[in-house]
Design an enzyme around this catalytic site. Structure first.
Site, PDB file in Angstrom:
ATOM      1  N   ARG A 258     -14.944 -28.916  -4.053  1.00  0.00           N
ATOM      2  CA  ARG A 258     -15.474 -28.128  -3.148  1.00  0.00           C
ATOM      3  C   ARG A 258     -15.408 -28.603  -1.838  1.00  0.00           C
ATOM      4  NH1 ARG A 258     -21.013 -27.054  -5.644  1.00  0.00           N
ATOM      5  NH2 ARG A 258     -21.144 -25.323  -3.904  1.00  0.00           N
TER       6      ARG A 258
ATOM      7  N   ARG B  35     -30.007 -29.793  -6.222  1.00  0.00           N
ATOM      8  CA  ARG B  35     -30.580 -28.493  -6.146  1.00  0.00           C
ATOM      9  C   ARG B  35     -30.691 -27.808  -7.417  1.00  0.00           C
ATOM     10  NH1 ARG B  35     -26.251 -24.827  -2.800  1.00  0.00           N
ATOM     11  NH2 ARG B  35     -24.830 -25.350  -4.563  1.00  0.00           N
TER      12      ARG B  35
ATOM     13  N   ARG C  42     -26.731 -25.398 -10.953  1.00  0.00           N
ATOM     14  CA  ARG C  42     -25.365 -24.687 -10.899  1.00  0.00           C
ATOM     15  C   ARG C  42     -24.282 -25.556 -11.487  1.00  0.00           C
ATOM     16  NH1 ARG C  42     -24.330 -22.222  -4.991  1.00  0.00           N
ATOM     17  NH2 ARG C  42     -22.310 -22.878  -5.532  1.00  0.00           N
TER      18      ARG C  42
ATOM     19  N   LYS D  44     -26.696 -23.416   4.224  1.00  0.00           N
ATOM     20  CA  LYS D  44     -26.424 -22.105   4.748  1.00  0.00           C
ATOM     21  C   LYS D  44     -27.317 -21.147   3.935  1.00  0.00           C
ATOM     22  CE  LYS D  44     -22.169 -21.742   3.612  1.00  0.00           C
ATOM     23  NZ  LYS D  44     -22.024 -23.052   3.091  1.00  0.00           N
TER      24      LYS D  44
ATOM     25  N   ARG E 263     -14.135 -17.403   4.284  1.00  0.00           N
ATOM     26  CA  ARG E 263     -13.760 -18.863   3.930  1.00  0.00           C
ATOM     27  C   ARG E 263     -12.312 -19.339   4.029  1.00  0.00           C
ATOM     28  NH1 ARG E 263     -18.583 -19.644   0.069  1.00  0.00           N
ATOM     29  NH2 ARG E 263     -18.269 -21.743  -0.767  1.00  0.00           N
TER      30      ARG E 263
HETATM   31  P1  AMP Z   1     -21.012 -20.801  -2.941  1.00  0.00           P
HETATM   32  O1  AMP Z   1     -22.413 -20.285  -3.569  1.00  0.00           O
HETATM   33  O2  AMP Z   1     -21.095 -19.981  -1.178  1.00  0.00           O
HETATM   34  O3  AMP Z   1     -21.001 -22.368  -2.719  1.00  0.00           O
HETATM   35  O4  AMP Z   1     -19.537 -20.373  -3.324  1.00  0.00           O
HETATM   36  C1  AMP Z   1     -19.588 -20.533  -4.727  1.00  0.00           C
HETATM   37  C2  AMP Z   1     -18.163 -20.552  -5.482  1.00  0.00           C
HETATM   38  O5  AMP Z   1     -17.808 -19.133  -5.339  1.00  0.00           O
HETATM   39  C3  AMP Z   1     -17.201 -21.149  -4.308  1.00  0.00           C
HETATM   40  O6  AMP Z   1     -16.958 -22.302  -4.790  1.00  0.00           O
HETATM   41  C4  AMP Z   1     -15.942 -20.235  -4.782  1.00  0.00           C
HETATM   42  O7  AMP Z   1     -15.488 -20.437  -6.007  1.00  0.00           O
HETATM   43  C5  AMP Z   1     -16.439 -18.581  -4.780  1.00  0.00           C
HETATM   44  N1  AMP Z   1     -16.470 -18.199  -3.422  1.00  0.00           N
HETATM   45  C6  AMP Z   1     -17.553 -17.661  -2.845  1.00  0.00           C
HETATM   46  N2  AMP Z   1     -17.507 -17.169  -1.412  1.00  0.00           N
HETATM   47  C7  AMP Z   1     -16.026 -17.279  -1.404  1.00  0.00           C
HETATM   48  C8  AMP Z   1     -15.023 -16.615  -0.406  1.00  0.00           C
HETATM   49  N3  AMP Z   1     -15.405 -16.085   0.786  1.00  0.00           N
HETATM   50  N4  AMP Z   1     -13.704 -16.784  -0.823  1.00  0.00           N
HETATM   51  C9  AMP Z   1     -13.283 -17.389  -1.967  1.00  0.00           C
HETATM   52  N5  AMP Z   1     -14.139 -17.816  -2.860  1.00  0.00           N
HETATM   53  C10 AMP Z   1     -15.441 -17.643  -2.668  1.00  0.00           C
END
Ligand code: AMP
Length: 212
Positions: free
Chosen positions: A163, A119, A152, A13, A85
């Site tokens: 996750r 990654r 990360r 994404k 989410r």
């Molecule tokens: P991502 O980079 O999108 O994979 O997000 C990394 C982490 O940020 C996730 O595992 C959550 O802990 C937090 N996070 C990102 N977006 C959201 C969201 N819309 N709602 C809740 N937690 C989020």
């Protein structure tokens, strides 16, 4: 045009959103990047969300909604990546700013695990690399800003599995939610990133409300 990219972690994404945002000049809003920046800068929000990101669980809805809704209300066009989410986030978003197109990234779990363990990200400009398919020109150094790349914290295999579990439990219901609203587009997110990007453009350009 208000677009959101929906899909499991590691489905591409972020990479595809950055590319689309550059080509069509649509603001790209990635909640994960916003949260990681707050943690790096040790802001009050950063302090509150750090432990959730480390564990691979979701940040509570009230924090995310407070962070995002005011920002989105100011924009006519945007491309969301990682938001909404949960069903509650989607319903709150719908009340103020309905989404025009939701692109669902479909990909196998084995591809996700191998992608995420390969990654690397730039801690300074957030550009994402993959050590097998999208390497930086100089070993582990960002092409854009010269910063050393990092892994990360939540990309270790145990946290990736957590996750994925959270995605299935919390985010899956959004597929039905957006399908009923007739805004959902299914994307085959397997394979070469350039090919996936062409598929996304085909999906979006077929949609009358996508203007270029
Ligand atoms: P991502 O980079 O999108 O994979 O997000 C990394 C982490 O940020 C996730 O595992 C959550 O802990 C937090 N996070 C990102 N977006 C959201 C969201 N819309 N709602 C809740 N937690 C989020």
């Amino acid at each position: 045009m208000r677009i959101t990219f929906l899909g499991p972690p590691g489905s591409g994404k972020g990479t595809q959103a950055e590319r689309l945002s550059n080509e069509f000049k649509i603001p790209h809003i990635a909640t994960g990047d916003i949260l990681r920046n707050s943690i790096r800068k040790d802001t009050p929000i950063g302090k509150r969300v750090k432990s959730y990101l480390e564990k691979g669980t979701l940040v509570p809805d009230d924090i995310i909604l407070e962070l995002l809704l005011a920002k989105l209300e100011e924009l006519e066009n945007f491309l969301l990546d990682g938001f909404p989410r949960t069903l509650h986030q989607a319903e709150r978003l719908e009340k103020t700013i309905p989404i025009d197109i939701v692109v669902l990234f479909q990909i196998s779990e084995s591809t996700i695990i191998s992608r995420l363990t390969q990654r690397r990200i730039c801690p300074s400009c957030s550009k994402v690399y993959n050590l097998t398919t999208d390497q930086p020109k100089v070993n582990e150094i960002c092409d854009k800003c010269g910063t050393s790349l990092i892994i990360r914290e939540d990309d270790c295999e145990a946290t990736v599995r957590k996750r994925l579990k959270v995605y299935k439990e919390e985010t899956f219901p959004l597929i039905e939610y957006y399908s009923k609203k007739c805004v959902l587009k299914y994307l085959d997110a397997e394979g070469d990133s350039n090919i996936v990007y062409q598929r996304i453009k085909q999906l979006l350009l077929k949609n009358d409300s996508f203007e270029v």
